[in-house]
Enzyme design. Sequence first.
Site, PDB file in Angstrom:
ATOM      1  N   HIS A 123       0.752  -1.120  -0.011  1.00 20.51           N
ATOM      2  CA  HIS A 123       0.011   0.172  -0.017  1.00 20.51           C
ATOM      3  C   HIS A 123       0.961   1.345   0.119  1.00 20.51           C
ATOM      4  O   HIS A 123       1.699   1.470   0.932  1.00 20.51           O
ATOM      5  CB  HIS A 123      -0.833   0.065   1.319  1.00 20.51           C
ATOM      6  CG  HIS A 123      -1.941   1.319   1.476  1.00 20.51           C
ATOM      7  ND1 HIS A 123      -2.434   1.975   0.396  1.00 20.51           N
ATOM      8  CD2 HIS A 123      -2.162   2.054   2.427  1.00 20.51           C
ATOM      9  CE1 HIS A 123      -2.915   2.998   0.883  1.00 20.51           C
ATOM     10  NE2 HIS A 123      -2.831   3.253   2.187  1.00 20.51           N
ATOM     11  N   HIS A 125       1.352   5.674  -0.735  1.00 19.41           N
ATOM     12  CA  HIS A 125       0.413   6.938  -0.874  1.00 19.41           C
ATOM     13  C   HIS A 125       1.209   7.746  -1.929  1.00 19.41           C
ATOM     14  O   HIS A 125       1.506   8.851  -1.663  1.00 19.41           O
ATOM     15  CB  HIS A 125       0.651   7.675   0.329  1.00 19.41           C
ATOM     16  CG  HIS A 125      -0.155   7.223   1.645  1.00 19.41           C
ATOM     17  ND1 HIS A 125      -0.276   7.747   2.805  1.00 19.41           N
ATOM     18  CD2 HIS A 125      -1.108   6.014   1.562  1.00 19.41           C
ATOM     19  CE1 HIS A 125      -1.177   7.092   3.423  1.00 19.41           C
ATOM     20  NE2 HIS A 125      -1.559   6.265   2.834  1.00 19.41           N
ATOM     21  N   GLU A 151       4.484   0.179 -23.102  1.00 21.46           N
ATOM     22  CA  GLU A 151       5.222  -1.099 -23.200  1.00 21.46           C
ATOM     23  C   GLU A 151       5.234  -1.580 -21.658  1.00 21.46           C
ATOM     24  O   GLU A 151       5.228  -2.823 -21.373  1.00 21.46           O
ATOM     25  CB  GLU A 151       6.765  -0.824 -23.358  1.00 21.46           C
ATOM     26  CG  GLU A 151       7.616  -1.824 -23.281  1.00 21.46           C
ATOM     27  CD  GLU A 151       7.615  -3.084 -24.329  1.00 21.46           C
ATOM     28  OE1 GLU A 151       8.118  -4.021 -24.192  1.00 21.46           O
ATOM     29  OE2 GLU A 151       6.798  -2.655 -25.246  1.00 21.46           O
TER      30      GLU A 151
END
Length: 252
Positions: A123, A125, A151
């Site tokens: 996770h 930010h 790509e």
Amino acid sequence: MATQNPIQEVQESENSDHLIISQDPQHPANLIPELCSKFWHLGWVTGTGGGASIRNDNLVYLAPSGVQKELMKPEHIYVLDITAQVNPKQRIYLRSPPNLKPSQCTPLFMAAFTKRNAGCCIHTHSQWAVLITLLLESAPNTTMFEINNIEQIKAFGKGYTKTGNLGYHDTLRIPVIENTPHEEDLTEYLEEAMEKYPDTYAVLVRRHGVYVWGESVHKAKTQCESLDYLFQIAVEMKKLGLPWLSNVKPIA
């Protein structure tokens, strides 16, 4: 839905440091601090935000809450047995470091492990992730980031139950969920996004960040890095008036 009954945290054993002591650099308790330090230097986990978790068989290793990511050590890591979590109102830890709190990301990490059999969930930010959700607020479709003909899309698998990776001409789709005042309250919306979009390996959280998972640490890290690259490319494309979706014909 707001959290009204906080989850009770229980530790089974008082002496469980053996779970996080290892000379193996690939041990989860060593990998998580290393990953968090790398992510901090990338600007992804500023101010103790974000986190990472690794599953090794039935054991889940979790970064704690409130620890500066660049200063994290193995002794800060929480450990639980995923098979022992039978009561949703109670989380049983095999190891809880003293004077620390479990990450509020924990139930979202657990969703990746139980619903996608992930080996790692990250996770961040990331500013680029947040900017993408802001750009989507004024778009016709505010709940899905889509991009093709780049790509780096090749870094992503085709889906949880599928083999192989996406190709250059394929469209990568990442759902967006709305933010909530408390992190754990995101869990039901993350799970809904997983059910609605079974092929996704990530979910964006509006004005907050992104959750990314994979079947291994290597895969989750690769997809997280690639996704951040694509988010940055997409923000720059928007500045130049370039569409995220284009009709580039394959070369015969």
